[in-house]
Scaffold this active site. Structure first.
Site, PDB file in Angstrom:
ATOM      1  N   LYS A  85       0.859  -1.190   0.000  1.00  0.00           N
ATOM      2  CA  LYS A  85       0.000   0.000   0.000  1.00  0.00           C
ATOM      3  C   LYS A  85       0.886   1.228   0.000  1.00  0.00           C
ATOM      4  O   LYS A  85       2.024   1.196   0.486  1.00  0.00           O
ATOM      5  CB  LYS A  85      -0.885   0.017   1.247  1.00  0.00           C
ATOM      6  CG  LYS A  85      -2.115   0.887   1.107  1.00  0.00           C
ATOM      7  CD  LYS A  85      -3.218   0.160   0.371  1.00  0.00           C
ATOM      8  CE  LYS A  85      -4.445   1.014   0.198  1.00  0.00           C
ATOM      9  NZ  LYS A  85      -5.606   0.231  -0.238  1.00  0.00           N
TER      10      LYS A  85
HETATM   11  P1  NAD Z   1     -12.866   8.541  -2.390  1.00  0.00           P
HETATM   12  O1  NAD Z   1     -11.820   9.535  -2.113  1.00  0.00           O
HETATM   13  O2  NAD Z   1     -13.363   8.358  -3.778  1.00  0.00           O
HETATM   14  O3  NAD Z   1     -14.156   8.777  -1.476  1.00  0.00           O
HETATM   15  C1  NAD Z   1     -14.114   8.977  -0.094  1.00  0.00           C
HETATM   16  C2  NAD Z   1     -15.383   9.735   0.266  1.00  0.00           C
HETATM   17  O4  NAD Z   1     -15.477   9.847   1.685  1.00  0.00           O
HETATM   18  C3  NAD Z   1     -15.412  11.151  -0.303  1.00  0.00           C
HETATM   19  O5  NAD Z   1     -16.671  11.397  -0.882  1.00  0.00           O
HETATM   20  C4  NAD Z   1     -15.157  12.028   0.923  1.00  0.00           C
HETATM   21  O6  NAD Z   1     -15.747  13.306   0.813  1.00  0.00           O
HETATM   22  C5  NAD Z   1     -15.810  11.195   2.018  1.00  0.00           C
HETATM   23  N1  NAD Z   1     -15.297  11.493   3.347  1.00  0.00           N
HETATM   24  C6  NAD Z   1     -14.046  11.825   3.715  1.00  0.00           C
HETATM   25  N2  NAD Z   1     -13.975  12.059   5.034  1.00  0.00           N
HETATM   26  C7  NAD Z   1     -15.210  11.847   5.512  1.00  0.00           C
HETATM   27  C8  NAD Z   1     -15.792  11.929   6.799  1.00  0.00           C
HETATM   28  N3  NAD Z   1     -15.070  12.259   7.867  1.00  0.00           N
HETATM   29  N4  NAD Z   1     -17.110  11.638   6.932  1.00  0.00           N
HETATM   30  C9  NAD Z   1     -17.856  11.301   5.853  1.00  0.00           C
HETATM   31  N5  NAD Z   1     -17.369  11.224   4.610  1.00  0.00           N
HETATM   32  C10 NAD Z   1     -16.062  11.486   4.439  1.00  0.00           C
HETATM   33  O7  NAD Z   1     -12.277   7.145  -1.815  1.00  0.00           O
HETATM   34  P2  NAD Z   1     -12.698   5.676  -2.201  1.00  0.00           P
HETATM   35  O8  NAD Z   1     -11.786   5.205  -3.272  1.00  0.00           O
HETATM   36  O9  NAD Z   1     -14.159   5.599  -2.363  1.00  0.00           O
HETATM   37  O10 NAD Z   1     -12.250   4.898  -0.871  1.00  0.00           O
HETATM   38  C11 NAD Z   1     -13.061   4.877   0.291  1.00  0.00           C
HETATM   39  C12 NAD Z   1     -12.622   3.727   1.177  1.00  0.00           C
HETATM   40  O11 NAD Z   1     -12.686   2.499   0.436  1.00  0.00           O
HETATM   41  C13 NAD Z   1     -11.185   3.810   1.690  1.00  0.00           C
HETATM   42  O12 NAD Z   1     -11.113   3.222   2.978  1.00  0.00           O
HETATM   43  C14 NAD Z   1     -10.415   2.939   0.719  1.00  0.00           C
HETATM   44  O13 NAD Z   1      -9.217   2.428   1.271  1.00  0.00           O
HETATM   45  C15 NAD Z   1     -11.435   1.848   0.471  1.00  0.00           C
HETATM   46  N6  NAD Z   1     -11.222   1.103  -0.775  1.00  0.00           N
HETATM   47  C16 NAD Z   1     -11.213   1.729  -1.985  1.00  0.00           C
HETATM   48  C17 NAD Z   1     -11.025   0.978  -3.146  1.00  0.00           C
HETATM   49  C18 NAD Z   1     -11.088   1.592  -4.518  1.00  0.00           C
HETATM   50  O14 NAD Z   1     -11.081   0.829  -5.502  1.00  0.00           O
HETATM   51  N7  NAD Z   1     -11.186   2.888  -4.672  1.00  0.00           N
HETATM   52  C19 NAD Z   1     -10.811  -0.407  -3.050  1.00  0.00           C
HETATM   53  C20 NAD Z   1     -10.831  -1.017  -1.799  1.00  0.00           C
HETATM   54  C21 NAD Z   1     -11.039  -0.250  -0.669  1.00  0.00           C
END
Ligand code: NAD
Length: 474
Positions: free
Chosen positions: A107
């Site tokens: 990561k």
């Molecule tokens: P992203 O940046 O696209 O979205 C995150 C969202 O959370 C945003 O809309 C942001 O405004 C919101 N956010 C941030 N802080 C916040 C808070 N305190 N309260 C409420 N909302 C809040 O990120 P993502 O890619 O959707 O990833 C989200 C989670 O999923 C992370 O933990 C990431 O590790 C996990 N994840 C993502 C992927 C992927 O393919 N993108 C894969 C596996 C796991």
């Protein structure tokens, strides 16, 4: 454990690992070998912006190299730190093992608020960070393959892939050095939606087992289930959108940075997303009532809670107040180890992160394979498949003509259409999510000493990693 002693994210992951490892009979020393993070590289680099030098701090952790390349996203967020990146790298090891993606875990992260920079500045910063990682083989198609995570997406992956290609002009597999790229840069259809789609497939599989649904004190199907989602980013948006438009679930709560929206009748997720893109938050969105204390909505009454933003949001401070009987961890580590214990004791069913959000790495695996074969999925067989289906249809029509039977035009259309890349990717993802659930479920119901899905998931994953080490003679 009390709130003051709540462990860090990495300690939380280790505690969850330990709970499962204690139930396994691993040779002495192997347990620790699997648990520890092999290496973390910290880089500090400068970029000249707005007339002066700015210094940035970035990380790339490699948790386990029992299989290579190692795989895991790169996140851009102001709070990125070594503990977090190591926890996320460990989760990647277990996640890949659970869904049988042939990778070790890694990561990366960059301490930056991406919203504070314009596109050109972000490109300079991303390329420089990528340069630092590439020259140490921490981005490399056969050794270490990043993907998007919080704060990064197709655009950043395209910059990194291009940076790698510039530095390795004769590497025929250069494009496989990162996944989650745009289609025209070697990406794959269905990658952007993959993690959210995986959440949907995971829930669909869960609801195929009435006994499991009953343990969560629920019944029936996804239809009409009231869902609260935290974070309407890539993962949260796609999960909530598919669950509401395709499975009939109702999105009653959406929690974002600036507050939450609440509407017991359900919201149009696409409208909320458009509002966020336009205004930067959910305040004022007509889809629901605005609640300034967004985090309080985690405690609202609903059927399914989907934390899809960041880690540690359900902790020992609020675990007693959570009312959802079923939580699916779309984010990585949204529930701390302490909260996990409390929730499990309260009979709340948790579909754990290492399974639930594995859709992203699964489709990344498909993208990597596509890049290495230099051909899109379905290209060879699609028309041949269609021709065979057409043959069958014409024979059926000939046989049924005398009886006056007719195939419905909709059936004919659907049956005649061969699978393209998107259909194949979704089918592969669905299969992966179903099989991984089955393997967890067998352990969950098959062993008396296993009481929850998380321990079951870790058991399956650790056993597979251990087997891989053992077969190498370690
Ligand atoms: P992203 O940046 O696209 O979205 C995150 C969202 O959370 C945003 O809309 C942001 O405004 C919101 N956010 C941030 N802080 C916040 C808070 N305190 N309260 C409420 N909302 C809040 O990120 P993502 O890619 O959707 O990833 C989200 C989670 O999923 C992370 O933990 C990431 O590790 C996990 N994840 C993502 C992927 C992927 O393919 N993108 C894969 C596996 C796991």
């Amino acid at each position: 454990m009390d709130i003051a002693t709540e462990p860090s994210f990495r300690q939380s992951v280790d505690l969850m690992f330990n709970r499962a490892a204690a139930l396994l009979d691993l040779p002495p020393g192997l347990e620790e070998k699997i648990r520890v993070c092999n290496a973390t590289y910290i880089v500090r680099f400068g970029v000249r912006l707005r007339g002066r030098m700015h210094t940035f701090v970035g990380y790339r952790s490699v948790h386990s190299e029992h299989k290579e390349p190692v795989k895991g996203g790169i996140r851009f967020a102001p709070v990125v730190n070594q503990d977090e990146v190591e926890a996320l790298a460990a989760l990647m090891t277990y996640k890949c093992a659970l869904v049988e993606a042939p990778f070790g875990g890694s990561k990366g992260g960059l301490c930056i608020d991406p919203r504070a920079y314009d596109e050109h500045e972000l490109e300079q910063i991303t390329r420089r960070f990528a340069y630092e990682l590439i020259k140490r083989d921490l981005i490399n198609p056969s050794q270490n393959v990043p993907a998007p995570d919080m704060g990064t997406g197709e655009r950043e992956m395209a910059w990194m892939a291009d940076q790698y290609a510039r530095m390795h002009t004769t590497d025929i597999n250069a494009v496989a050095c990162v996944t989650g790229k745009p289609l025209e840069m070697g990406g794959i259809k269905g990658r952007v939606e993959a993690t959210g789609r995986g959440i949907q497939y995971a829930l669909q599989e869960f609801f195929r087992h009435p006994e499991d649904v009953a343990i969560a004190r629920l019944s029936g199907t996804l239809e009409g289930k009231r869902i609260v989602v935290q974070g309407l980013g890539n993962v949260g948006f796609h999960a909530a959108h598919f669950l509401s438009t395709e499975d009939g679930a109702s999105i009653v709560g959406i929690i974002e940075r600036d507050g939450a929206l609440w509407n017991p009748k359900g919201m149009n997720v696409q409208c909320v997303r458009d509002w966020i893109v336009e205004t930067g938050g959910v305040r004022g969105c007509p889809e629901g009532e605005f609640i300034a204390d967004g985090a309080s909505v985690l405690e609202a009454e609903c059927d399914i809670l989907i934390p899809a933003a960041l880690e540690g949001v359900i902790n020992m401070g609020n675990a007693h107040a959570i009312r959802a009987p079923l939580i699916i961890e779309a984010a990585n580590g949204p529930i701390t180890a302490g909260a996990d214990e409390i929730l499990c004791k309260r009979g709340i069913v948790i579909i754990p992160d290492l399974y639930a959000n594995a859709g992203g790495v699964t489709v990344s695996y498909f993208e990597w394979v596509k890049n290495l074969t230099h051909m899109r999925f379905g290209r060879l067989q699609r028309r041949q498949e269609e021709a065979r289906h057409a043959l069958l249809i014409s024979e059926l029509e000939r046989l049924s003509a005398d009886r006056g039977w007719q195939l419905s035009p909709d059936f004919k259309d659907r049956y005649l259409r061969g699978a393209g890349e998107l259909e194949l990717v979704r089918s592969g993802l669905d299969d992966t999510m179903r099989s991984a659930y089955q393997s967890m479920r067998e352990v969950w119901h098959g062993r008396r000493d296993v009481h929850d899905l998380r321990v079951a998931a870790y058991l399956v994953a650790i056993e597979r990693v251990a087997r891989s080490y053992r077969s190498k003679g370690l």
